[in-house]
Each structure stands twice: as C-alpha cells, then as structure tokens.
Design a protein around this motif. Structure first.
Motif, mmCIF file in Angstrom:
data_model
loop_
_atom_site.group_PDB
_atom_site.id
_atom_site.type_symbol
_atom_site.label_atom_id
_atom_site.label_comp_id
_atom_site.label_asym_id
_atom_site.label_seq_id
_atom_site.Cartn_x
_atom_site.Cartn_y
_atom_site.Cartn_z
ATOM 1 N N LEU A 4 -5.479 -7.462 -6.167
ATOM 2 C CA LEU A 4 -4.388 -6.574 -5.770
ATOM 3 C C LEU A 4 -3.812 -5.767 -6.925
ATOM 4 O O LEU A 4 -3.190 -4.731 -6.720
ATOM 5 C CB LEU A 4 -3.257 -7.383 -5.123
ATOM 6 N N SER B 221 0.833 -1.202 0.000
ATOM 7 C CA SER B 221 0.000 0.000 0.000
ATOM 8 C C SER B 221 0.865 1.248 0.000
ATOM 9 O O SER B 221 2.015 1.230 0.428
ATOM 10 C CB SER B 221 -0.931 -0.005 1.220
ATOM 11 N N TRP C 282 -1.290 -5.090 3.510
ATOM 12 C CA TRP C 282 -2.004 -3.948 2.938
ATOM 13 C C TRP C 282 -2.484 -3.138 4.135
ATOM 14 O O TRP C 282 -3.399 -3.524 4.848
ATOM 15 C CB TRP C 282 -3.160 -4.407 2.068
ATOM 16 N N ARG D 98 -4.290 1.641 -2.729
ATOM 17 C CA ARG D 98 -3.838 1.195 -4.046
ATOM 18 C C ARG D 98 -4.746 1.766 -5.130
ATOM 19 O O ARG D 98 -5.943 1.968 -4.905
ATOM 20 C CB ARG D 98 -3.841 -0.341 -4.142
#
Length: 512
Positions: A330, A211, A242, A269
């Motif tokens: 992701l 992140s 994260w 993100r």
C-alpha cells in the motif's frame, strides 16, 4: 511489460507543438506495450531517462552498439547540423569525410561542390546557413551508431527535441530494468495490508478510503458504485477501502495539461512515485479476487515552456492480481482528502475472472504449485530443511508459469534487482522475489506489527516477502529450527523481537 487493453489518443493544438519544438500528440491501440506510446519527456522528472547515454544503456542491456543502425536512435532524425554539433562539440574538429552521415547530408543537399578537406567547424563558420540542414530526410539505415563520433557517449538530454522521442526509439532502453534508471523506481512508504474482502459496485458510501490522486489526496470518499477491496492490517488501514479506478474517477494532472481527459483519472495510488499510477481495476465478489492496472500520463516541458502533466489516463496496463486474504503493498497512508470521486457508470455485479478464459487454467497451475510445495514441506529431506521464508531456489518447489502472456514477467523490471533466483512468479505474472526485494529494501529480517483480518486470524509479516507468521508452512519452517518454537511464541504474543532472534528469517540453509 504487458500490453494496454484499451485504445485511445491525445492531440495537442498546433501552437503547442510550435512552442515545444516537438509534437507530443500520440495514439495507442489495444495490444501495444508502453514503450511504444510513452515518450522520454513523459518521465523527465520521474525516471530522468535523458541522463542516459547509449553506452550506458548498452552496458546495462548487454547489447552491441556495433550492430545497431543509426535510424533506430530516434533522436538523430530530429537534429540539424547546428544542434548535432552543439550536442557533440568535438565534431567541429573532424574533417567532413570522417563523419559519413554529415558528409552524405551535405552531398545530398548541395548542388555545388564544397571543400571536403575542411573541418566541420570551419565549414559551418564560413557557411552558417548549412547549419539548418536536417537529418530527417537522410536515409540513416546505412550507418551504425559509431559513424557519428561521440554519439554513444553523449547524454540524451544534450540533443534537441529529445523529449518527443518514444521509449522504443532509444536502442536497448526498453530492456533496462526500472531499478537501473538514473532515478530508479522505489516504493513510496512501506505499509502492507491484507485484501480482506472484495466488493462489487452494489456497495455505496465508502468514506474511509486509501485511494485518490496526487491532486486530491489518497483518501477520496466514494458515494455510489463503490467497487473496492476492504483492507485489514494495522490501525492505519483496518476497515478502509481501496476503491476501483474502473468505476470511480478523481481529479488529476497539473498545469495547462491538467484539463486533458476532463481533468479526471482513475482513483488509485502512486505506489512507486510519479511515473505511473496503480489502480485497483476488475473486482469479483464471485471469485474473491481483484486485479490492478497501471496508468500513465503525458508531461510536456522544455527549457522555455512548462505545460505540466495530464491526468493519469493512458491505460489500463495489467499489473497484479490478488485474492482475498493475500498481502498487498500500500505504501504511505495519509488522510488528506478533497471532493468525492465520480462514478464512471460501469457495473461489476456478477463479474468473474473465469470469464476471461484463462482463470481456470491459471487456478490449476496455482493448485499444482501449492501441492508441490506442500509435498516438500511434509517430507524430511535436505531440500526441505534448506527451505526458508525466502527460499534460495523457490522454483525448485513452485515452477509456476504465469497465467498471463510471457511479457507479463517483465513487470519485475519495476523494482531493484533481487539477490534471489528470481523465478517465484505470482499468478499475475509479476516476479515476487524481485518485488519482495523492493518492498523490504533488502531487509530480510523484517518483523511487522501483529495484525488481524476480519475473521480473527492474527499474525505478523515476516522477512522480505512479508509472509504472515500464522501461515502453517511458515510456522513449520521456523519451528524446525533450533529455538524456533520460542521465537513463534514471541511472535504470537506480539513481543519485541531482538536483532539476534531475527536470524530465523535469514536467507540460506537451516540453522539446526
């Protein structure tokens, strides 16, 4: 889309408004949806909404322009006669009475009579001072869109000051799926991991993260109050965190506007490009569950001035909710990092989603859904045999209602149109059929690498929904097909799967 859960505001100096030609200042309150506080200019480089015409939008949204009055198109009130004619040059050839809004604008502002037999072009040529007459003070509610010829077929970018028009001031635009924008939303990268464990703010010193921000990279370390989800999966993400943006801020923004909000934004993100940011938000160790939220930014640019973009600080807007051991998208993983993130001072120890008032009800729905699916999987019927990794009618066995408000279902607009029944709703309200379509880029025969979670459970992501091959329901479906058991053995051994063997993952009925 869901409503924003925190109020805020953004104010620019008067000189900025003068330079831009429009006022980008705004405020937002709890309960508003993004289309009411985001402007076209915020997305001019990401979604390129200015390339739309009203006709384009009405065809996609299946709306009738004849039923829409002129006041609903926010661009018009920002125009004067000069800018309107420059945007729609053919107007010059029309006799003045043939364009009723222009005719009435002249009647309203001129104390002396004028020759109404002239064309609009001739009038402005002979009386150039009239070109500055503005539509702002004309009551536009009594005209429809077609009262100005060519208005519906002219790109929004042709008009003056279009950047300052709110999304909900463009008829039908909020009903257009993100996937059908001129520059559609697409996943950035294809990495999928597993939410291994959820940790609260008691956690400290997390150096390996996924992140951060566009400005600092997406591997920004955390020193204290490091609420996060620990990931498992491929070597690129296994053991990484994260970090929650509710508890950690990072540097963001660009240009002059980069200093807004102290130059900070929640760590997170950019899974779907630059239009908005996705942050892990609430984290509950108690429930083994986390939520995600979206954050937006303000961008300001015209043909003469580029002030850049603010950090992503307008939010949070609820997005997805995940439990431990569930797969999570992701995108692209990198290792670029800069400074350490900054704690917000908030704490999450002891937090539980059930305190939100809807958790138990939602969990009950989820259990009913799972029980119904298991009943079908354990029965030998035509319906059961037709089930596949991405069933053609998922609602047949899982009529799950969102635990969030009905508007949350519109999150499916973020991604390309699914070929499926579009009724497989995640607990958070997101349409999983549509999401899986985006993540797979229509690759229903996808077979991922063998990955293991921290408990030693190993499997491979399969099909458009990336369902793990070690799931009992998935294995049962595959094993019931001719040659399915040998296919499972190859999956378990981590062996390469041929394109022919991948037909076990195809959409449709059984291959028996």
């Amino acid at each position: 889309m869901p409503t924003i859960t925190e109020s805020g505001s953004f104010q620019v100096p008067n000189n900025v408004t003068s330079e831009l030609g429009y006022d980008p200042s705004r405020s937002w309150n709890v309960g508003q949806t993004p289309e009411s506080f985001t402007m076209l200019g915020d997305f001019q480089d990401s979604f390129k909404l200015q390339e739309f015409t009203l006709l384009d939008i009405s065809q996609i949204a299946n709306s009738n322009l004849q039923e829409i009055n002129l006041s609903r198109f926010g661009v018009v009130k920002s125009q004067n006669l000069d800018s309107l004619v420059k945007a729609i040059p053919d107007l010059k050839e029309f006799p003045i009475p043939d364009v009723k809004p222009i005719y009435d604008l002249l009647l309203q502002n001129l104390s002396t009579s004028f020759n109404s037999n002239k064309t609009i072009g001739n009038l402005l040529k002979e009386s150039p001072h009239l070109s500055k007459l503005n539509f702002e003070y004309l009551d536009l509610t009594s005209y429809n869109i077609d009262s100005i010829p060519g208005l519906s077929t002219t790109p929004i970018a042709s008009f003056d000051k279009w950047q300052g028009v709110y999304i909900d001031q463009v008829p039908g635009l909020s009903d257009v799926p993100f996937s059908q924008f001129p520059n559609p939303t697409n996943p950035v990268g294809m990495e999928v991991g597993i939410v291994d464990v959820a940790f609260a703010t008691d956690e400290q010193k997390r150096n390996l993260t996924v992140s951060g921000s566009n400005k600092e990279g997406f591997a920004v370390p955390c020193e204290q109050d490091c609420a996060h989800i620990e990931l498992s999966g491929s070597p690129a993400i296994k053991g990484k965190a994260w970090i929650s943006g509710k508890y950690q801020l990072v540097k963001g923004g660009k240009g002059i506007l980069g200093s807004v909000n102290g130059g900070k934004e929640p760590t997170g993100r950019n899974l779907f490009g630059d239009a908005f940011k996705v942050a892990v938000w609430d984290v509950s160790e108690v429930d083994g569950k986390v939520s995600q939220s979206l954050f937006f930014r303000v961008c300001m640019r015209n043909n003469f001035v580029d002030l850049g973009c603010t950090p992503y600080f307008i939010g949070p807007v609820p997005f997805m909710t995940y439990r431990e051991k569930e797969a999570i998208f992701l995108g692209t993983i990198d290792s670029k990092k800069n400074e350490i993130s900054t704690p917000t001072g908030l704490k999450s120890s002891g937090f539980t989603f059930n305190n939100e008032g809807r958790g138990q009800e939602a969990e009950g729905r989820r259990k009913n859904c799972i029980n119904r699916k298991n009943e079908l999987l354990n029965s030998d019927t035509d319906e059961t045999r037709s089930l596949n990794l991405l069933p053609s009618k998922p609602s047949a066995y899982c009529p799950l209602t969102s635990a969030f408000p009905p508007e949350a279902d519109n999150l499916s607009n973020l991604i390309p149109v699914s070929k499926e029944d579009c009724k497989n709703i995640h607990l958070s309200g997101t349409n999983l059929d549509v999401l899986s379509s985006a993540l797979s880029e229509d690759n229903y025969n996808f077979v991922g690498q063998r990955v293991c979670d921290s408990s030693g459970n190993c499997g491979r992501a399969l099909g458009a929904m990336r369902l793990m091959s070690n799931r009992p329901d998935v294995r049962k479906i595959i094993a019931n097909k001719s040659g399915g058991r040998k296919f499972l053995e190859k999956l378990d051994a981590g062996e390469t799967v041929t394109s022919l063997e991948r037909t076990f993952l195809s959409i449709g009925g059984s291959t028996d």
